[in-house]
Every structure is written in C-alpha cells, then in structure tokens.
Design an enzyme around this catalytic site. Structure first.
Site: not given
Length: 610
Positions: A21, A113, A154
C-alpha cells in the site's frame, strides 16, 4: 488489466502472495521520489498495490494519478481506495469513471473515518453514501462485475476513540456480512500486532453459520516497524493491541537505535506471517503491507519469511560477481534505478536476494524518522494516518479539555497549560505528551506563549550528543547527533511585521512565514534547504533526516490553519468562541524560525527576547 480475484485464482493452490500500500506524498519532490521507489518495489513482484484516498477526497487527483502510473507505466495490478464519508456523489462518479478509463479494475470500498471523530459526524439525509455498503451496492449497480471490490474488516473490532473498551469484532460482524453480501470480492483487515486476535477473528468468520465467509479471501494488513516512535504512534491511532511478546522483543534493543528496532520489527512480522499461514492451514495466504511509502523493511521481511520469500530477482552488475546466469536478460528491465550512473563495461546477470533489489542508496536514504519534522523530499514525508485534518480527540473530550475560550488571553492560557503538562493535548498535537527535550526550553516557550506567540513546534540546539542519549539520541550506535534550535508559532499580524524587521538583520536565522490567504515571506531562496537535525555514524555518510524548506512549510501551513477551522466547528456559529477562532484564523501568521548557531544553545531564545 486483470482483477485481484483473477490473479489469486491463477495461483497454485495454497500459493502465498503479498501486496503493498502506498499513499500520495504531500510534496512534488516526494511524489517524484516515490515513482523511483515504486519502480524498484515492482521488481519484488507484488500481486497488487493499493493507493490510498485522503479523507473527504482530499487527495483525489494525486491518488488517481498515482494509481494510473502503477497500472499504465509499471504494469501493476492496482487497487484504488475510495471513501464515501462526507463525499459528493459527483466526486465518486468521476473517480470510478477515470479508474475504468485508465484500466484500474479494483476498488477498496471504505466508509472512511469522519475527520473529527464520530460525535461530529451525522450523515445528512440527502447524502447517498452513508456507509461502505452503500458504496459497494452503488459500484455493483453502475458497473456490474467490471470492478473487483474489497471491503475493510477489524480483527479487534472497530474503534472510534471515544470508548476503546467497546471494541468487539462480534459487534461489527453484521456490518461485514452486509458488505460482503452486497458484492465484496475480498476482505482486507486493519493493521494489527496481536496474532491471536486475528486468528480468532478469521476462525469466527470461516465458521459463521451463513457460510458467506467460507471461501472469500481474507487478507491481513501488516505494518512493518520502521522506528519505535512511529510504531507506538500508529498502534495508538489505530487502537491496535500490543501483546507483551511484541513489546518485550522491542524492549530488548534501544528504542533510539532505528537500525536495531527495524531488525527486531522484521523478526516480529516474519513470525506473524509464518504463524498465520500455518495455523489457518493456508486458508489465509495473502499478506498486505502498509508500507508508509518505505521499502527497506518490507524487502527484508520478504527475504526472511519462509512463507512469502520472494524468488531471486535478476540484476545487472559488473563482472567479477559469483553465480552467473546464462539466460539472456534485458538491461532496461532489470537495471536498478540506484545504479544507473555506474559505468559497467562488461555486464553479466546475477541472482541477488529480493532485499538487495531495494537496498540501493535511494532505498535507504530516508530510513530514519519521518513525519512533520522529516525530509519533504522523502516519499514518506507527511505520512498519513487516514484521518486527514483532525483534532485527534473526539468532540466531547475536546470541549472538556479546552472549554469555550472567549479572549486572546484564554487561548494563551491553553497553550501555557499544555506546556506545563496540565493539558494533555492541543488541537495541533496528539495525546503523546511533550518530548523530553521540550523540558529544557520550557521556560522560554512559556514566556513566548504568554506574549502571544503560540508555539506548535520547537526543538533546542544540540552539539554532538551521543546517538544513544536518552533525550536526543537516534540512529545507529556509536554515533553523534546534532540539531539546530527552531521554533514555530502563530502570531498576530502586527507582531509579525515587527518581528520581520528583526529577522531581516544578519544571517544567523532563516525564517518562513505565511497566513491562511497564501501570503508568504522568507529570507531564503525557493530552492534553499535547512538541515535542522543530522547524525554522524560509523561506516556511513552523514544522515540528515530532518530538513525544512519552502515546499514543506507551505504544505504544513495549509494544514495548520485548517486545524483552526476544525476547532471552530466545535462551537455554535455566531458564538463568542466561534467568532474568536475565526478572527485568529483570518488574521494570524504561522512563522517558522531556524537559528544556525547550534553551538550556542541559547542563541535562538536570546534572539527572541521581545
């Protein structure tokens, strides 16, 4: 281009794979250097690469450009992050359209978020995308099976920061089921360091009565440990549990010795990968690395792991090496960026470990701490944490800490309380407390803040302290570190122009100053660079991990003023506090001053006797 799922399907049964990433750097020079890094890391043959997407679409053009480069120029299977929180539909439509236009066939669909914590964010009734499942459904509705879609999970439960004790993956399970049923092709996890918790999470999904997770690829997200400070910071921001076994291994080496911390970090990640692959009986065979745009740790992990150990790559070197390979090879396809300027009179192809492909001088020059006080030329400069511009604390806690200031004196008081340790955090800081070195200049900082110069960054001068010093030390053992005194503060316009006259005299200081309107002042040329920390170590060049120059100051200044607006949003429009903060945002300057006399530890503070 193929999709991630197609590439996984083409592998042999139980064959492991890995992915990387990257995020778009904040500076143009960082972007240029990341391109060189991507070319090197592409030689490690990742199954795919992810390109992140800033909160609220703040990096939309840079993310698309970077993803396009990976796909078109480097031939990498590329996955573009896409968030929908506070996102206009036209931005999402444009991103998807451009992704398809450039052959990008993979999307990681995220809610994202809320920039200021969940208490701040109530999805407007008119917003079409409130949650990641809405985004997944929309992509499937508009594009069918063109895009391969990944969703986030998560292993320790989602945490918004207001109540970490409430983290529980069972609470999140219905949402993950919903996202998967809506059309997800693979699941990628948030970073973690507790292997036991991941294994329990994976087992829970595989055994779920719905059967929906029975075969879907679950890819664990792993963060290489580059420095102890960044490890602790990132774990805290992501609410990742740190097992005693991990902390004990890191405690076995000095936290200031980045080289040793990196080596122990490699051992920790290798153990995690090998254990996950074996204990899931190869059900989990893909591993995603959150690289933070750094390469060396990742290459070392790939070399040492029995699971994802990369095959020997080809690299051209001068004659005289061992292990000659007779197979013809294209010079252009394997010549590392790091040796382009080396004159090679007789070329032979040799096999080298994967880590050496990324061990050129360009690979390791930014191995040491990066971040706000880093090197803006580094691809890792301005490393993002996924939150965008933020106050770092939930709204309720922010109001409890900072109250409702109504005067300039009230604001000055908050800064002084922070320096005295009464307040744990300010809008521009994180809940990590002040660094030990700040204590040495605490009295000077308090004096300046009482005068109305609100400091957001500072460091004292250091002249040749050992690299293992508990306060100032960093880098390898048996070295010496140096730093110039610097200070950065907000100041009202009238005080700024008075100070500017003093700064123009002599050549002992360099400064940068700017306001929210883009006005900019400096006594430096546009391409001048100030090294403010450096280290001298055995058997290596002088290391300069922290520089300050015009490009990085402007990037940071824009963020620093944006934080004032985030703070203002805590209060009702038209209230005394809202009006006060707005006035400050509109009329103050951000000023950064570096004093070059690092031998005289009091030079900067004597200069600022206003």
């Amino acid at each position: 281009m193929t999709t991630i799922i197609e590439r996984i399907a083409a592998l042999k049964p139980e064959e492991p794979f890995f992915s990387f990433e990257f995020f778009p750097p904040k500076t143009d020079s960082g972007v240029q250097n990341l391109v060189a890094r991507l070319r090197r890391m592409a030689q490690l043959n990742p199954l795919f690469v992810n390109i992140t997407w800033g909160a609220g679409g703040s990096t939309v053009s840079k993310s698309l450009d970077l993803a396009t480069l990976c796909t078109s120029e480097l031939g990498l299977t590329t996955c573009l992050h896409l968030t929908c929180t506070n996102m206009e539909k036209n931005i999402i439509d444009e991103a998807l359209s451009k992704a398809k236009q450039h052959g990008i066939r993979n999307i990681l669909a995220l809610r994202g978020d809320p920039p200021r914590g969940v208490e701040y964010w109530t999805p407007p009734e008119s917003q079409e995308f409130m949650y990641a499942v809405d985004l997944v459904r929309y992509i499937r509705q508009e594009y069918g099976d063109y895009f391969c879609i990944g969703v986030a999970a998560y292993p320790e439960g989602y945490a918004d920061g207001s109540n970490p004790e409430a983290q529980d993956p069972k609470i999140d399970l219905p949402y993950l089921i919903e996202k998967t049923a809506a059309g997800a092709d693979f699941i990628m996890t948030q970073l973690f360091f507790d292997t036991d918790k991941f294994l329990a999470f994976e087992k829970m999904l595989r055994e779920h009565e719905s059967g929906i997770f029975e075969t879907i690829p679950i890819i664990p997200g792993l963060l290489p440990i580059n420095t102890f400070q960044s490890f602790i910071r990132t774990a805290k921001l992501s609410h990742a549990h740190l097992p005693d076994s991990v902390l004990e291994k890191l405690d076995s080496v000095p936290s200031t010795d980045d080289e040793q911390v990196k080596q122990v970090g490699v051992e920790i990640l290798v153990e995690m990968i090998d254990r996950i692959y074996n204990e899931t009986q190869h059900r989990v065979r893909g591993f995603h690395f959150y690289t933070l745009n750094l390469e060396r740790s990742v290459a070392l992990i790939l070399d040492k792991s029995n699971v994802v150990k990369t095959p020997l790559r080809l690299k051209l070197v001068s004659q005289g090496t061992e292990k000659k390979i007779e197979k013809p090879v294209s010079i252009e396809s394997v010549l590392s960026d790091g040796v382009k300027d080396v004159k090679i009179t007789e070329k032979v192809a040799v096999a080298v470990p994967a880590s050496e492909v990324s061990m050129t001088s360009e690979a390791s020059w930014d191995d040491f701490p990066n971040g706000r006080w880093g090197d803006p030329r580094s691809p890792a400069y301005g490393e993002i944490d996924g939150y965008g511009i933020t106050l770092h604390v939930p709204a309720k806690k922010a109001l409890e800490l900072w109250g409702s200031p109504e005067t300039i004196a009230d604001i000055s008081g908050l800064f002084v309380q922070y320096l005295k340790g009464i307040l744990p955090v300010l809008p521009w800081s994180e809940e990590e407390g002040l660094s030990p070195e700040t204590k040495l200049i605490e009295a000077d900082l308090i004096r300046l803040n009482k005068l109305g110069l609100w400091t957001v960054a500072s460091q004292p001068a250091v002249n040749g302290v050992r690299s293992d010093d508990k306060v100032f030390g960093w880098g390898p053992r048996n070295g010496y570190v140096f730093q110039k005194a610097l200070i950065e503060f907000f100041v009202p316009e009238n005080m700024w122009f008075t100070l500017k006259e003093k700064l123009q005299i002599g050549d002992s200081v360099s400064y940068y100053a700017g306001n929210c309107r883009g006005d900019f002042f400096s006594n430096m040329n546009a391409n001048d660079v100030n090294a403010v920390t450096w280290g001298v170590f055995p058997n290596r060049e002088v290391v300069q991990p922290t520089i300050i120059e015009e490009q990085s100051f402007k990037a940071w200044s824009e963020e620093a003023f944006a934080v004032w607006k985030e703070w203002q949003r805590l209060y009702p429009r038209g209230s005394a506090t809202s009006n006060l903060i707005n006035t400050i945002h509109e009329s103050y300057y951000l000023v950064s001053i570096i004093h070059h006399d690092y031998v005289n530890t009091n030079a900067l503070w004597n200069f600022l006797q206003l």
